[in-house]
Design an enzyme around this catalytic site. Structure first.
Site, PDB file in Angstrom:
ATOM      1  CB  SER A 178      62.813  10.297  56.854  1.00  0.00           C
ATOM      2  OG  SER A 178      63.780   9.565  56.110  1.00  0.00           O
ATOM      3  CE  LYS A 188      63.558   6.229  56.981  1.00  0.00           C
ATOM      4  NZ  LYS A 188      64.590   7.111  56.389  1.00  0.00           N
ATOM      5  CB  SER A 214      66.631  10.789  55.774  1.00  0.00           C
ATOM      6  OG  SER A 214      65.699  11.685  55.212  1.00  0.00           O
TER       7      SER A 214
END
Length: 474
Positions: free
Chosen positions: A151, A76, A175
Site C-alpha cells: 500500500s 502516507k 506494503s
C-alpha cells in the site's frame, strides 16, 4: 548530480552545514513534482507552493531543530496530519482534515521536516495495488500501464522519481516490501514495536502491522528509522533500540544466508523472479557469505490460514465502526470485516498458536543463519486497470491477497525485513527480494544491505524516468 537524486544523508548534511538552503531544496522539490507527478500520481493533497516556500524560508532563518530540519517530506495517506486532508483513500473520509497530528507526523515535524502533502495509498491500505476512489491510481514509473504495488505505492514512486528523498510507509502484508520491489527502491519493515503505532483503540491484541521507512539506500533508511523509532509511553509494546544511523557496510566474510526461494514450490512464482533473485544473491557469495538453499522449515498453508484469520480479525477491529455506520467501503474491506466478525475466540486462539509455533521454528533457524531471504513479490507488476491478480502461472488465487503470500512468513511474527532491489527482468520491470532476521536485528540487516547496495547501486544506476512513459499509456 541533480538535487532530486541526492541521498537524504547528503541533503541533511548540506542543509546543516549551510551548503544548501531549505528554500532552494523546496524549490527544486516543487519543480520536480510539477515535472513528473502528473505522469504517476504519487503525491496527493499537495499544499500550496507559496505556503511551502514561506515555511522553507522560515526554516532557513531558524535554528536547526533536528536531523531532518528543512527536508521536504510527504506522509502516507493512512496517517492523520493536522491541516491536510487525510482520507485513507476512502470516500467515507474524503473531506476529513484532522486538527492534530498522529504520532508519526508529530515526530517528523519535531525533527524539522517540512510536510508538503501526502503519498497515495489503496483504500485503507488494503491490497498491494495503489488505487482508490478519492485520488485514482498511482502508476509504475518504469511502465505507466502497470501497478506500482502498495500500500506504500505513492511513497515508493515518489522516491523512485526523485520527488522525495525519504518517505514513510507501513506494512501489514508487504506494503513496504512489494512497492519497494516494483519501484527499484528500499523499504524496511522494522521489528514489531520498534516504531510505535498510533496509541488509539485496542493496543494489546493486534501485532501485524507496523510503520517504517523507505528510501533509495540503506543509509537513508537508517536516518529515517531513528526518527520514527522509540517507545511511546501511551503504547504498551514499544521498545528501546540502539540507533541505526549512520549505517555503514558490515564485514561479510563467513556470514550464512539462507535462501527460501518459493518455499519448496508451495508459493507460486511468475517466471524469472526466482532466477533474478538468485543472481542478486550471488553478490553476497562474492562477498564471502555462505548462501544456502533452505528446505521449507514450516507449513506454508498453516501460516496462510493463521494469517488470514488474524488479519481479518484485526481489520474488523479497525474498520468495524465504519461498517456499522454503513459507510461506503470497497469489497475487500467488507470481506475482511465480515470474516473477522464471524470468528470465535477459539479460532483466534488456534491461529495465534500456529503463529507461536512458527516463531519458535524461526528462532531455531536464526541460530544457524544470519539472515534469510525470499523474493519480495510473486509476480511482476501487473496491469494497472486490474484490481488484483487472480492467478499465478495457472494457479488460481482464492482471495484478493493470496498473490502476496510470500510476505506472510515475516509479517506473521513481526520480524524485521529489508526489501532490496534485485535488478530488472527481461521486460525492463524491477523486482526485489526481502532479507529478514530475528527480532531486533534491524541494524544488522541495514549494515548487510549497505554492503549489497555499495556493490549494486540499483536505484542510482537505473533511476525511473516517468516523463518517458507517455507512449506506454497510449
Amino acid at each position: 548530480m541533480e538535487l532530486n537524486q541526492v541521498s537524504a544523508v547528503e541533503l541533511v548534511a548540506d542543509l546543516q552545514a549551510g551548503r544548501l538552503t531549505a528554500a532552494a531544496l523546496m524549490q527544486a522539490t516543487l519543480e520536480r513534482i510539477a515535472e513528473v507527478n502528473g505522469e504517476v500520481n504519487a503525491i496527493v493533497a499537495l499544499r500550496p507552493a507559496d505556503d511551502l516556500m514561506q515555511e522553507a524560508e522560515a526554516a532557513d532563518r531558524a535554528d536547526a531543530r533536528g536531523p531532518l530540519h528543512g527536508l521536504p517530506i510527504a506522509i502516507k495517506d493512512l496517517v492523520n496530519v493536522a491541516g491536510i486532508a487525510s482520507t485513507s483513500g476512502s470516500p467515507a473520509l474524503k473531506d476529513f482534515v484532522p486538527e492534530t497530528d498522529d504520532e508519526l507526523a508529530r515526530r517528523l515535524r519535531a525533527t524539522g521536516a517540512i510536510v508538503i502533502g501526502k503519498t497515495n495509498t489503496p483504500e485503507f491500505g488494503l491490497g498491494s495495488h495503489t488505487f482508490n476512489p478519492v485520488y485514482g491510481a498511482t502508476l509504475n514509473p518504469y511502465d505507466a500501464t502497470r501497478s506500482c504495488g502498495g500500500s506504500s505505492g505513492g511513497a515508493a514512486v515518489a522516491l523512485a522519481t526523485g520527488m522525495l528523498a525519504l518517505a514513510d510507509g507501513s506494512d501489514m502484508m508487504g506494503s513496504l516490501r512489494n512497492p519497494a520491489a516494483w519501484n527499484n527502491v528500499y523499504g524496511l519493515r522494522p521489528s514489531w514495536g520498534r516504531v510505535p503505532s498510533e496509541p488509539t483503540g485496542e493496543m494489546f491484541l493486534h501485532q501485524l502491522s507496523t510503520l517504517g521507512p523507505m528510501a533509495r539506500s540503506p543509509e537513508d533508511i537508517g536516518l529515517l528509522l531513528d526518527v520514527l523509532s522509540g517507545p511511546d509511553p501511551r503504547h504498551p509494546h514499544g521498545t528501546t533500540s540502539a540507533a541505526a544511523s549512520p549505517v555503514t557496510p558490515c564485514g561479510t566474510e563467513g556470514l550464512r544466508i539462507g535462501w527460501l526461494g518459493d518455499w519448496g514450490g508451495a508459493i507460486p512464482m511468475e517466471d524469472g523472479i526466482l532466477a533474478l533473485c538468485e543472481k542478486a544473491l550471488g553478490v553476497f557469495s562474492d562477498f564471502g557469505c555462505q548462501v544456502e538453499l533452505v528446505p521449507p522449515p514450516f507449513s506454508a498453508e498453516e501460516m496462510w490460514n493463521s494469517w488470514i484469520d488474524l488479519r481479518s480479525w484485526a481489520v474488523s477491529n479497525s474498520l468495524g465502526a465504519l461498517y456499522d455506520a454503513q459507510a461506503e467501503l470497497k469489497d475487500s474491506a467488507i470481506w475482511e470485516i465480515e470474516r473477522g466478525l464471524e470468528m470465535s475466540g477459539r479460532q483466534i486462539q488456534h491461529a495465534s498458536a500456529i503463529r507461536s509455533n512458527w516463531f519458535r521454528c524461526a528462532a531455531e533457524l536464526f541460530e544457524r543463519y544470519d539472515a534469510l531471504v525470499l523474493p519480495s513479490a510473486q509476480i511482476w507488476p501487473f496491469d494497472v486497470t486490474q484490481p488484483y491478480p487472480t492467478q499465478i502461472n495457472g494457479v488460481a488465487m482464492d482471495t484478493y491477497h493470496r498473490w502476496m503470500q510470500v510476505t506472510v512468513p515475516v509479517s506473521l511474527i513481526g520480524l524485521p525485513a529489508l526489501a532490496m532491489p534485485a535488478g530488472f527482468g527481461t521486460g525492463g520491470l524491477p523486482m526485489g527480494m526481502q532479507m529478514f532476521g530475528k527480532r531486533g536485528s534491524d541494524a544488522n540487516l541495514l549494515a548487510l544491505g549497505a554492503a549489497y547496495h555499495a556493490a549494486t547501486q540499483w536505484p542510482q544506476s537505473r533511476p525511473a524516468r516517468p516523463n518517458q512513459t507517455k507512449e506506454a499509456k497510449q
